[in-house]
Scaffold this motif. Sequence first.
Motif, PDB file in Angstrom:
ATOM      1  N   TYR A  72       0.819  -1.221   0.000  1.00 48.55           N
ATOM      2  CA  TYR A  72       0.000   0.000   0.000  1.00 48.55           C
ATOM      3  C   TYR A  72       0.847   1.263   0.000  1.00 48.55           C
ATOM      4  O   TYR A  72       0.391   2.315  -0.476  1.00 48.55           O
ATOM      5  N   ALA A  73       2.067   1.190   0.507  1.00 54.47           N
ATOM      6  CA  ALA A  73       2.937   2.372   0.477  1.00 54.47           C
ATOM      7  C   ALA A  73       3.302   2.767  -0.950  1.00 54.47           C
ATOM      8  O   ALA A  73       3.614   3.936  -1.220  1.00 54.47           O
ATOM      9  N   GLN A  93      -7.939   7.820  -2.113  1.00 50.38           N
ATOM     10  CA  GLN A  93      -9.251   7.240  -1.848  1.00 50.38           C
ATOM     11  C   GLN A  93     -10.354   8.121  -2.455  1.00 50.38           C
ATOM     12  O   GLN A  93     -10.169   9.314  -2.665  1.00 50.38           O
ATOM     13  N   GLY A  94     -11.508   7.524  -2.746  1.00 48.36           N
ATOM     14  CA  GLY A  94     -12.679   8.282  -3.174  1.00 48.36           C
ATOM     15  C   GLY A  94     -12.656   8.748  -4.604  1.00 48.36           C
ATOM     16  O   GLY A  94     -13.380   9.683  -4.971  1.00 48.36           O
ATOM     17  N   ALA A 153     -10.166  -0.213  -4.905  1.00 47.32           N
ATOM     18  CA  ALA A 153      -9.487  -1.240  -4.112  1.00 47.32           C
ATOM     19  C   ALA A 153      -9.072  -0.686  -2.751  1.00 47.32           C
ATOM     20  O   ALA A 153      -9.164  -1.390  -1.729  1.00 47.32           O
ATOM     21  N   LEU A 154      -8.625   0.557  -2.715  1.00 50.88           N
ATOM     22  CA  LEU A 154      -8.268   1.183  -1.444  1.00 50.88           C
ATOM     23  C   LEU A 154      -9.492   1.289  -0.536  1.00 50.88           C
ATOM     24  O   LEU A 154      -9.424   0.988   0.665  1.00 50.88           O
ATOM     25  N   MET A 155     -10.610   1.733  -1.101  1.00 47.42           N
ATOM     26  CA  MET A 155     -11.822   1.876  -0.309  1.00 47.42           C
ATOM     27  C   MET A 155     -12.313   0.528   0.218  1.00 47.42           C
ATOM     28  O   MET A 155     -12.800   0.422   1.348  1.00 47.42           O
ATOM     29  N   ALA A 156     -12.147  -0.516  -0.598  1.00 48.57           N
ATOM     30  CA  ALA A 156     -12.543  -1.859  -0.158  1.00 48.57           C
ATOM     31  C   ALA A 156     -11.659  -2.334   0.993  1.00 48.57           C
ATOM     32  O   ALA A 156     -12.143  -2.969   1.938  1.00 48.57           O
ATOM     33  N   TYR A 162      -5.337   0.245   7.862  1.00 43.03           N
ATOM     34  CA  TYR A 162      -6.527  -0.614   7.913  1.00 43.03           C
ATOM     35  C   TYR A 162      -6.198  -2.017   7.405  1.00 43.03           C
ATOM     36  O   TYR A 162      -6.607  -3.018   8.005  1.00 43.03           O
ATOM     37  N   ALA A 163      -5.467  -2.087   6.318  1.00 44.45           N
ATOM     38  CA  ALA A 163      -5.170  -3.393   5.714  1.00 44.45           C
ATOM     39  C   ALA A 163      -4.273  -4.236   6.606  1.00 44.45           C
ATOM     40  O   ALA A 163      -4.442  -5.459   6.689  1.00 44.45           O
TER      41      ALA A 163
END
Length: 420
Positions: free
Chosen positions: A50-51, A57-58, A66-69, A271-272
């Motif tokens: 993710y980095a 997002q959005g 995918a980020l929002m999920a 979050y992930a």
Amino acid sequence: MLTNKPGLMEDVRGRFAHVDTCPFSGPRVFFENAGGALTLKSVVETSALYAAIPDNQGRDNPASAALMAAIARGKDDMRLFFNAPSGQVFVGESGTEVLFRLIRTAALGAESGGILLSTTLEHPASRSAMARWAEVTGRPHVLVPHDDATGNVDVAAYLRHITPDVRLATIIHTSPVTGMTVDIAAIAAAIRQVSPGCFIVVDGIQHASHGAVDLAACGIDGYAISPYKAFSRHGYGIGWASDRLTACTKETVIGGPATNWEMGTRDTGSYATFSDVVDYLAWLGRHYTDDKNRRACLEAAGRAIHDHEQSLAEAMMHGTGNLRGLADIPGLHVIGGTDNARREGVVSLWMEGRPSEEIVAFLNARGVRTHTRKADHYSGNVLSPLGLADCVRVSFSHYNTLAEVAQFLTLVNEFAGPPA
């Protein structure tokens, strides 16, 4: 113990980075878990993934979706971890920052007047926030004394100070100095009995890696953890706030969602990576229950972790093989006593006439990592009443083994010298 299931301990240790070797000093036993647990390898991989993603997002693109999920799944996993079907979960800067925000919001949102109630056992994260907002709101800040002998605080101690005008109370779930867990459900119920409208905020930072969290059974309004102490990484804290605390006025963007606690764009990787922690605990729990429900698996993992750590503590106190345990070494003392069922993963000790730093340095030079706690703003609340300038904190987790305890005891016995 985890070792009762063939191959499980090897599988557990294989999932953590640097489980038996420091990248800077070489082979070592890691008994400094209260300062930050070992990190799951999956967390390291997820962080890197993710980095590297440039999208935000959005947005209307597959990467953003995918980020929002990942964020949505992370929040679902946080709710599962906390067993919190209502309220809001959110990510902040750190566990300490989250505690400050929860306490600030409660202090400003509570009915005027009254008192704020804490205990002397608490970490300065919550005590400092309570002191700050007691001063700002012009309320007395009352401290419930903890029991020096047991290193704990119980319902009876709280009852002597609970009055109908308590507006906000804090509880520490487990002390990072004594290692003793507190019965937060019983204390919260006692507070509610006398002051039903009181906001209650809990510091869960030390407890989070040592057993299941069940907020649905606690009757509180806020809970905070630091994921780097629960097998994730530094760089974020996680909070939960009840619906009524969330309804209080708080810092938020004008026109934004009223229930939002996040400030700005948070790191999707936080979050992930917490989903990685929950996935790991669910995997561990499946070895101890046939129930396929993920929450049941988390609870089973919590019990297995607690039982394993209790066995390690027992061996540390009373010996393993032909090694003397801490309880049998003359001049060595354990804060909270050698037989305390409320202990969670921490043994803090001191030796007569020997500076704790000397003991820590001796152990570290021989491949066992521990930590010196001093009577400063972090630990003075526990050490100063005992007349101690410092202590050695030995902190372990479920991936530690009896062999590592034996290595530790061998060195402590060598340092202490042979029996008289």
